[in-house]
Write an enzyme that holds these catalytic residues in place. Structure first.
Site, PDB file in Angstrom:
ATOM      1  N   HIS A  41     -90.317 -20.702 -55.768  1.00 55.03           N
ATOM      2  CA  HIS A  41     -90.303 -19.335 -55.902  1.00 55.03           C
ATOM      3  C   HIS A  41     -90.401 -18.657 -57.113  1.00 55.03           C
ATOM      4  O   HIS A  41     -91.037 -17.532 -57.370  1.00 55.03           O
ATOM      5  CB  HIS A  41     -89.264 -18.812 -54.803  1.00 55.03           C
ATOM      6  CG  HIS A  41     -89.330 -19.176 -53.520  1.00 55.03           C
ATOM      7  ND1 HIS A  41     -88.440 -19.460 -52.399  1.00 55.03           N
ATOM      8  CD2 HIS A  41     -90.540 -19.572 -52.753  1.00 55.03           C
ATOM      9  CE1 HIS A  41     -89.026 -19.848 -51.406  1.00 55.03           C
ATOM     10  NE2 HIS A  41     -90.240 -20.098 -51.504  1.00 55.03           N
ATOM     11  N   HIS A  64     -98.752 -22.963 -45.902  1.00 55.43           N
ATOM     12  CA  HIS A  64     -97.663 -23.480 -44.851  1.00 55.43           C
ATOM     13  C   HIS A  64     -96.537 -22.134 -45.149  1.00 55.43           C
ATOM     14  O   HIS A  64     -95.633 -22.312 -46.026  1.00 55.43           O
ATOM     15  CB  HIS A  64     -97.051 -24.953 -45.335  1.00 55.43           C
ATOM     16  CG  HIS A  64     -98.084 -25.921 -45.211  1.00 55.43           C
ATOM     17  ND1 HIS A  64     -99.097 -26.257 -45.941  1.00 55.43           N
ATOM     18  CD2 HIS A  64     -97.981 -26.881 -44.071  1.00 55.43           C
ATOM     19  CE1 HIS A  64     -99.830 -27.137 -45.451  1.00 55.43           C
ATOM     20  NE2 HIS A  64     -99.232 -27.566 -44.562  1.00 55.43           N
ATOM     21  N   SER A 132     -91.710 -17.431 -49.173  1.00 53.93           N
ATOM     22  CA  SER A 132     -92.970 -17.177 -50.065  1.00 53.93           C
ATOM     23  C   SER A 132     -93.686 -16.011 -49.695  1.00 53.93           C
ATOM     24  O   SER A 132     -94.202 -15.150 -50.364  1.00 53.93           O
ATOM     25  CB  SER A 132     -94.111 -18.542 -50.119  1.00 53.93           C
ATOM     26  OG  SER A 132     -94.180 -18.894 -49.021  1.00 53.93           O
ATOM     27  N   GLU A 150     -99.274 -20.285 -40.514  1.00 53.82           N
ATOM     28  CA  GLU A 150     -98.316 -20.988 -40.091  1.00 53.82           C
ATOM     29  C   GLU A 150     -98.658 -21.796 -38.754  1.00 53.82           C
ATOM     30  O   GLU A 150     -99.185 -21.148 -37.839  1.00 53.82           O
ATOM     31  CB  GLU A 150     -97.007 -19.893 -39.971  1.00 53.82           C
ATOM     32  CG  GLU A 150     -95.912 -20.463 -39.263  1.00 53.82           C
ATOM     33  CD  GLU A 150     -95.264 -21.884 -39.826  1.00 53.82           C
ATOM     34  OE1 GLU A 150     -94.998 -22.226 -40.899  1.00 53.82           O
ATOM     35  OE2 GLU A 150     -95.193 -22.975 -39.116  1.00 53.82           O
ATOM     36  N   GLY A 176    -102.662 -25.191 -41.743  1.00 56.46           N
ATOM     37  CA  GLY A 176    -103.123 -24.920 -43.274  1.00 56.46           C
ATOM     38  C   GLY A 176    -104.022 -25.495 -43.811  1.00 56.46           C
ATOM     39  O   GLY A 176    -104.629 -25.305 -44.709  1.00 56.46           O
ATOM     40  N   ASP A 196     -97.386 -25.753 -49.258  1.00 55.64           N
ATOM     41  CA  ASP A 196     -95.927 -26.128 -49.209  1.00 55.64           C
ATOM     42  C   ASP A 196     -95.612 -26.843 -48.025  1.00 55.64           C
ATOM     43  O   ASP A 196     -95.016 -26.191 -47.013  1.00 55.64           O
ATOM     44  CB  ASP A 196     -95.202 -25.002 -49.511  1.00 55.64           C
ATOM     45  CG  ASP A 196     -93.812 -25.175 -49.517  1.00 55.64           C
ATOM     46  OD1 ASP A 196     -93.227 -26.225 -49.785  1.00 55.64           O
ATOM     47  OD2 ASP A 196     -93.060 -23.992 -49.181  1.00 55.64           O
TER      48      ASP A 196
HETATM   49  N1  SAM Z   1     -93.965 -21.763 -47.768  1.00 56.87           N
HETATM   50  C1  SAM Z   1     -92.450 -21.259 -47.301  1.00 56.87           C
HETATM   51  C2  SAM Z   1     -91.701 -20.685 -48.203  1.00 56.87           C
HETATM   52  O1  SAM Z   1     -91.892 -20.852 -49.217  1.00 56.87           O
HETATM   53  O2  SAM Z   1     -90.899 -19.689 -47.861  1.00 56.87           O
HETATM   54  C3  SAM Z   1     -91.864 -22.553 -46.593  1.00 56.87           C
HETATM   55  C4  SAM Z   1     -92.718 -23.589 -45.986  1.00 56.87           C
HETATM   56  S1  SAM Z   1     -91.975 -24.795 -44.926  1.00 56.87           S
HETATM   57  C5  SAM Z   1     -91.438 -25.742 -46.401  1.00 56.87           C
HETATM   58  C6  SAM Z   1     -93.133 -25.478 -44.202  1.00 56.87           C
HETATM   59  C7  SAM Z   1     -93.674 -24.856 -42.984  1.00 56.87           C
HETATM   60  O3  SAM Z   1     -95.221 -25.330 -42.694  1.00 56.87           O
HETATM   61  C8  SAM Z   1     -92.955 -24.878 -41.887  1.00 56.87           C
HETATM   62  O4  SAM Z   1     -92.886 -23.478 -41.190  1.00 56.87           O
HETATM   63  C9  SAM Z   1     -93.926 -25.561 -40.731  1.00 56.87           C
HETATM   64  O5  SAM Z   1     -93.872 -24.956 -39.368  1.00 56.87           O
HETATM   65  C10 SAM Z   1     -95.252 -25.330 -41.064  1.00 56.87           C
HETATM   66  N2  SAM Z   1     -96.409 -26.270 -40.950  1.00 56.87           N
HETATM   67  C11 SAM Z   1     -96.347 -27.493 -40.586  1.00 56.87           C
HETATM   68  N3  SAM Z   1     -97.352 -28.216 -40.452  1.00 56.87           N
HETATM   69  C12 SAM Z   1     -98.340 -27.111 -40.795  1.00 56.87           C
HETATM   70  C13 SAM Z   1     -99.796 -27.242 -40.812  1.00 56.87           C
HETATM   71  N4  SAM Z   1    -100.490 -28.133 -40.539  1.00 56.87           N
HETATM   72  N5  SAM Z   1    -100.365 -25.926 -40.898  1.00 56.87           N
HETATM   73  C14 SAM Z   1     -99.505 -24.888 -41.350  1.00 56.87           C
HETATM   74  N6  SAM Z   1     -98.301 -24.794 -41.179  1.00 56.87           N
HETATM   75  C15 SAM Z   1     -97.567 -25.940 -41.179  1.00 56.87           C
END
Ligand code: SAM
Length: 312
Positions: A41, A64, A132, A150, A176, A196
């Site tokens: 971040h 993500h 993020s 998401e 994503g 991410d």
């Molecule tokens: N980027 C966020 C942040 O910095 O606050 C944190 C993201 S967290 C590490 C990963 C997220 O990706 C989770 O909320 C999960 O549900 C989501 N996720 C998992 N597979 C995914 C996909 N194929 N496409 C989009 N989101 C996905």
């Protein structure tokens, strides 16, 4: 206020939820604000600040996105307490002891956290930690645009609610990886992509690099941040090798190690591959990473910064 749009979208994705997301166990609330989040971040805010040096609009794709912000007083966050060794440590520092150059690098990030937690900014009063999307929203100017993807239906709905209706900052419940193919290049032709993923699958490192390469083919001038956890060294090195052999220039790798790499099940460190970083970022990270390694380090306090492939 409840966002009616979010409800409609949620009900239309329930079927998808049943067929497409059965393996989605990851919940970022357990990890929000940990040292790995802090590094990712801080770098995100530094890149956005750099993009704002020009009056022209920028675009952010967050592939993500998570739920946008996290309640650190929740049962889940309290259960792991990961944030205490991350943002908790950073906020507990004596501000006067932080060198001015480091302070400048942290200021956007810390002021957003302060704004979200209006009482005195101490570890005890910290409750909301920005993910993020919240950081992007807080830094965006009216001309800038972002797309937050998401996949998890409930998390996407929460994110839509958190972000509210905003034509410039759009949330989509989607995949994503797919967005890296479908949503690039942006019309602004300048901006960044944050990748991410949850790293639930062992092949996620290579998958991330493959998906990035597909996005890069469509938009070679964007800034890309690919986040990864460091558990076992080998998985990361395989991904770095693919990047190094891809022929893509201007790839920087930044890492923090807080535990000895002797237990592969633990989150021992974290890193990012940054493609097309702002020209100021390397020198900034050269000072910032050792500082953060000292703040977050436990039985190891190391950092590294290297060009996987330099700009020509
Ligand atoms: N980027 C966020 C942040 O910095 O606050 C944190 C993201 S967290 C590490 C990963 C997220 O990706 C989770 O909320 C999960 O549900 C989501 N996720 C998992 N597979 C995914 C996909 N194929 N496409 C989009 N989101 C996905």
């Amino acid at each position: 206020m409840f966002d009616r749009n979010a409800v409609v979208i949620h009900s239309s994705v329930n079927f998808f939820h049943l067929i497409g997301t059965h393996a989605m166990n990851y919940r970022h609330i357990y990890h929000a604000g940990n040292f790995a989040d802090c590094l990712k971040h801080i770098i995100l805010t530094r890149i956005l600040s750099y993009l704002q040096k020009k009056d022209k609009a920028y675009f952010v794709l967050d592939t993500h996105a998570g739920i946008g912000q996290y309640d650190l007083s929740s049962e889940e966050a309290q259960k792991t307490g990961e944030w205490q060794n991350g943002i908790g440590r950073l906020l507990a520092m004596d501000k006067a002891a932080i060198p001015p150059a480091i302070h400048a690098s942290l200021s956007d990030y810390l002021s957003i956290i302060e704004r979200l937690n209006p009482t005195e900014n101490t570890e005890n009063s910290l409750r909301l930690y920005p993910g993020s999307p919240k950081l992007v929203e807080q830094m965006a100017r009216p001309i800038d645009r972002a797309l937050f993807i998401e996949k998890h239906p409930a998390d996407a709905e929460t994110l839509m609610y958190t972000m509210g209706r905003n034509r410039q900052l759009h949330v989509r419940q989607d995949d994503g990886w797919q967005a890296l193919r479908a949503d690039l290049p942006p019309k602004e032709r300048r901006g960044m992509v944050l990748v991410d993923p949850p790293f639930e699958e062992p092949d996620e490192y290579v998958r991330m690099v493959d998906a990035f390469l597909q996005g890069y083919r469509r938009w070679a001038t964007g800034i890309y941040c690919l986040w990864y956890p460091i558990k076992a060294r080998r998985d990361v090195d395989d991904a770095a090798e693919i990047l190094a052999n891809s022929g893509i220039e201007n790839v920087l790798r930044a890492e923090l190690i807080i535990h000895k790499l002797d237990t592969a099940k633990r989150l021992n460190g974290t890193g990012l591959f940054i493609i097309n970083p702002p020209y100021t970022l390397h020198d900034e990270l050269k000072q910032l990473l050792p500082f953060l390694a000292n703040v977050f380090g436990q039985d190891a306090r190391r950092s590294s910064l290297e060009w996987i492939s330099p700009a020509q």
